[in-house]
Write a protein that holds these residues in place. Sequence first.
Motif, mmCIF file in Angstrom:
data_model
loop_
_atom_site.group_PDB
_atom_site.id
_atom_site.type_symbol
_atom_site.label_atom_id
_atom_site.label_comp_id
_atom_site.label_asym_id
_atom_site.label_seq_id
_atom_site.Cartn_x
_atom_site.Cartn_y
_atom_site.Cartn_z
ATOM 1 N N UNK A 1 0.819 -1.166 0.048
ATOM 2 C CA UNK A 1 0.192 -0.012 -0.072
ATOM 3 C C UNK A 1 0.984 1.067 -0.049
ATOM 4 N N UNK A 2 1.663 1.240 0.784
ATOM 5 C CA UNK A 2 2.772 2.226 0.804
ATOM 6 C C UNK A 2 3.688 2.372 -0.544
ATOM 7 N N UNK A 3 3.996 1.394 -1.186
ATOM 8 C CA UNK A 3 4.507 1.591 -2.454
ATOM 9 C C UNK A 3 3.770 2.163 -3.482
ATOM 10 N N UNK A 4 2.457 1.664 -3.431
ATOM 11 C CA UNK A 4 1.352 2.106 -4.214
ATOM 12 C C UNK A 4 1.221 3.520 -4.294
ATOM 13 N N UNK A 5 1.079 4.008 -2.888
ATOM 14 C CA UNK A 5 0.672 5.442 -2.657
ATOM 15 C C UNK A 5 1.912 6.321 -3.179
ATOM 16 N N UNK A 6 3.054 5.895 -3.228
ATOM 17 C CA UNK A 6 4.184 6.678 -3.612
ATOM 18 C C UNK A 6 4.341 6.889 -4.978
ATOM 19 N N UNK A 7 3.865 5.615 -6.025
ATOM 20 C CA UNK A 7 3.815 5.502 -7.308
ATOM 21 C C UNK A 7 2.877 6.399 -7.630
ATOM 22 N N UNK A 8 1.565 6.358 -7.256
ATOM 23 C CA UNK A 8 0.596 7.047 -7.699
ATOM 24 C C UNK A 8 0.411 8.470 -7.726
#
Length: 340
Positions: free
Chosen positions: A35-42
Amino acid sequence: MSVMALDTKVGRGVAVALAIAGWFARFVAVVLVIATFNFVLVHAAPGDPAQVIAGQSGSADAKLLAQLRAEYGLDKPYPVQLATYLKRIVTLDLGYSYRQQRSVLSLLGERLPATLLLTCTAFFLALAAGVLLGTLAGMRAGKWSDTALTIVSLLLYAMPVFWLGLMLVLLFSVKLDWLPAFGYVTIGVEMTAFERMRDVASHLVLPAVSLAAVHMAIYARLMRSSVIELAHQDFIKTARAKGLKQGRIVAHHILRNAILPVVTVAGMQAGALVGGAVVIETVFAWPGLGRLTYDAVLQRDYPVMLGIFLMMSVIVILLNLVTDAIYRLVDPRVSLRAAS
């Protein structure tokens, strides 16, 4: 029941409970990291949801943009937004859609069954067909049937998924009129429960085959290599010397050992299968998470995008668990080593 047997039973129960608790803790940790990785990428991607919403409403002045950013929390620093997002995930609150004005969880609940149906069908179809074709090719290595299956596997592997889907539509829907081309179910027709199941199954055939084709080719090639390698092992020669029939040798000795690397690769490629569903659902107008992803990206709907990416990650983890269960079923030695 003796005291020793009772203690053994209690000890096993505690061990199972601890194993489940450990797995659940790892699952939560992996989900939070994803979830953290997705948040940063988005949020690193270009585009501003406030500008998209304001542009669709016909007004994009600075006051309206500031109001929209404040309303959806986009004016806060990224660490604050990330902390708020992770807290919501823990409480199963995936946020609110900017564009559709609905909770993300309700949107995913509507689209998830269609995606699960497509993905799981394609997964098991690719695994079953790949194992069958690979076994047939491996047992007839060097013959014309082996050459034909090898060529078909290479062609399927080389074809883009969306192109294969369009070709299947042209052949089976436009030319032969055997199967419906698009959609999930026939609209505007009253059907019984059985008729509806059959209608959904007919709509499922083309997208499931298109999604499974590439992976089926990979599994078939891998299975063929494993069968050829095992067919010359000493224990297979011993089984033939004992007079066992060829079918029994293949089913009980070759197949159970040759399928292990195929199952391992299938688990590793579960993510690619879920990712490919995005393209297939767009091509076939399948009302799943893939089509919702496409719309969310165009609309810069961050909560929906994050919710979809998180849901797909969970699906990949669960598919890997299914693969692990299949592996343990095929090879009981894995369960014995885990127990010891």
